[in-house]
Design an enzyme around this catalytic site. Structure first.
Site, short mmCIF file in Angstrom:
data_model
loop_
_atom_site.label_atom_id
_atom_site.label_comp_id
_atom_site.label_asym_id
_atom_site.label_seq_id
_atom_site.Cartn_x
_atom_site.Cartn_y
_atom_site.Cartn_z
NE ARG A 9 -1.82 -5.95 7.09
CZ ARG A 9 -2.89 -6.55 6.60
NH1 ARG A 9 -3.45 -7.57 7.25
NH2 ARG A 9 -3.43 -6.13 5.46
CG PHE A 17 -13.38 0.70 7.40
CD1 PHE A 17 -12.75 0.20 6.26
CD2 PHE A 17 -14.03 -0.19 8.25
CE1 PHE A 17 -12.78 -1.15 5.97
CE2 PHE A 17 -14.07 -1.56 7.95
CZ PHE A 17 -13.44 -2.04 6.81
NE ARG A 75 -5.71 -12.90 4.56
CZ ARG A 75 -6.47 -11.81 4.66
NH1 ARG A 75 -6.33 -10.81 3.79
NH2 ARG A 75 -7.36 -11.70 5.60
CB THR A 119 -6.96 -6.98 9.50
OG1 THR A 119 -7.29 -8.11 8.69
CG2 THR A 119 -7.42 -5.72 8.81
CE1 TYR A 175 -8.94 -3.62 0.54
CE2 TYR A 175 -8.17 -1.49 -0.23
CZ TYR A 175 -7.94 -2.69 0.42
OH TYR A 175 -6.71 -2.96 0.97
CG HIS A 218 -4.75 -6.33 -0.49
ND1 HIS A 218 -5.95 -6.60 0.11
CD2 HIS A 218 -4.74 -7.06 -1.64
CE1 HIS A 218 -6.64 -7.44 -0.66
NE2 HIS A 218 -5.93 -7.72 -1.73
CG ASN A 241 -3.47 -2.69 7.07
OD1 ASN A 241 -3.44 -2.11 5.99
ND2 ASN A 241 -4.40 -3.57 7.39
CD GLU A 265 -8.10 -9.09 -4.06
OE1 GLU A 265 -6.94 -9.51 -3.79
OE2 GLU A 265 -8.95 -8.85 -3.19
CE LYS A 309 -3.78 -2.42 2.35
NZ LYS A 309 -4.59 -2.52 3.59
P1 RTP Z 1 -6.46 -6.37 3.07
O1 RTP Z 1 -7.74 -6.72 2.31
O2 RTP Z 1 -6.00 -4.97 2.88
O3 RTP Z 1 -5.39 -7.40 2.88
O4 RTP Z 1 -6.80 -6.47 4.58
P2 RTP Z 1 -7.58 -7.58 5.35
O5 RTP Z 1 -8.14 -8.61 4.42
O6 RTP Z 1 -6.64 -8.05 6.40
O7 RTP Z 1 -8.77 -6.74 5.97
P3 RTP Z 1 -10.19 -6.33 5.38
O8 RTP Z 1 -11.19 -6.62 6.44
O9 RTP Z 1 -10.40 -6.86 4.01
O10 RTP Z 1 -10.03 -4.75 5.30
C1 RTP Z 1 -9.35 -4.16 4.23
C2 RTP Z 1 -8.53 -3.01 4.74
O11 RTP Z 1 -9.40 -2.00 5.24
C3 RTP Z 1 -8.76 -1.31 6.29
N1 RTP Z 1 -9.60 -1.39 7.47
N2 RTP Z 1 -9.82 -0.37 8.26
N3 RTP Z 1 -12.01 -0.47 11.13
C4 RTP Z 1 -11.13 0.06 10.28
O12 RTP Z 1 -10.73 1.19 10.38
C5 RTP Z 1 -10.64 -0.79 9.21
N4 RTP Z 1 -10.93 -2.06 9.04
C6 RTP Z 1 -10.26 -2.45 7.92
C7 RTP Z 1 -7.41 -1.96 6.51
O13 RTP Z 1 -6.43 -1.23 5.77
C8 RTP Z 1 -7.62 -3.34 5.90
O14 RTP Z 1 -6.39 -3.91 5.50
#
Ligand code: RTP
Length: 155
Positions: A109, A64, A92, A98, A56, A122, A119, A133, A16
Site C-alpha cells: 500500500r 463506510f 499484513r 490500512t 466484510y 486485503h 487500498n 475467510e 481488490k
Molecule cells: P482489509 O480488511 O481490506 O485487509 O483492510 P484492513 O484490515 O487493513 O482494514 P479494515 O479496518 O478491516 O477495513 C477494511 C477495508 O475497508 C476500507 N475502509 N474504508 N474510513 C474508511 O473510509 C475506511 N475504513 C476502512 C478499506 O478498504 C479497508 O481495507
C-alpha cells in the site's frame, strides 16, 4: 492443517478490483513469493455485492460499509491462500497500514496507492479471520498440497 504458529499457517489475501485493474497482480504475487511464502490457493473471482458483504460482515455497522461493498464487488478480485511461518502477521506487514497515507514506503500500500477507499489489497487480520475467510472463498480441494508435488521436476 493450516494451524497458526506452524510452518503450515495460512492466510487469505485478496487483490481488490483496483489492484487487478491497475495491473498489479504479478507484482503483488512476486512480493509474497520472494519473501518465501507458498501460494496454495489462487483464483480470479468477481464477487457479488452479497458475497462482498459476507466477506466484510464484521464491518457491517461501519458508515463506510455500503461503499466498501460496492468497491469490493466492482470487478474481478484475485483470491489467494498463502502458507508459511507467521504468514498472517508478516503478510499484513508486506501489505502495510490500512490507510495508504500511513503505510510505509516499501509496503504494497505504501508503494502503490493513496487513499483508504482504494487500498488495492486485503489480508486476514488474525488466525480466526484467516480460517473463516479461507473457508468462505475456497473449497478444501482447491487448496494445493506442496508436499505431494514431485519436486525433482524442477531444476
Ligand atoms: P482489509 O480488511 O481490506 O485487509 O483492510 P484492513 O484490515 O487493513 O482494514 P479494515 O479496518 O478491516 O477495513 C477494511 C477495508 O475497508 C476500507 N475502509 N474504508 N474510513 C474508511 O473510509 C475506511 N475504513 C476502512 C478499506 O478498504 C479497508 O481495507
Amino acid at each position: 492443517y493450516g494451524a497458526a504458529g506452524t510452518q503450515k499457517e495460512r492466510t487469505f489475501i485478496a487483490i481488490k478490483p483496483d489492484g487487478v485493474n491497475r495491473g498489479l497482480i504479478a507484482d503483488i504475487i512476486a512480493r509474497f513469493e520472494k519473501k518465501g511464502f507458498k501460494l496454495v490457493g489462487l483464483k480470479l473471482v468477481h464477487p457479488t455485492e452479497d458475497f462482498a458483504a459476507e466477506h466484510y460482515d464484521d464491518l457491517k455497522a461501519r458508515p463506510f460499509f455500503p461503499a466498501l461493498v460496492k468497491y469490493f464487488a466492482s470487478g474481478p478480485v484475485v483470491a489467494m491462500v498463502w502458507e508459511g511461518k507467521d504468514v498472517i502477521l508478516t503478510g499484513r506487514k508486506l501489505i502495510g497500514a490500512t490507510n495508504p497515507a500511513d503505510a510505509a514506503v516499501g509496503t504494497i500500500r505504501g508503494d502503490y496507492c493513496i487513499i483508504m477507499g482504494r487500498n488495492i489489497i486485503h489480508g486476514s487480520d488474525g488466525a480466526d479471520s484467516a480460517k473463516h475467510e479461507i473457508s468462505l472463498w475456497f473449497k478444501e480441494n482447491e487448496i494445493a498440497d506442496w508436499e505431494s508435488a514431485v519436486h525433482k521436476w524442477t531444476y
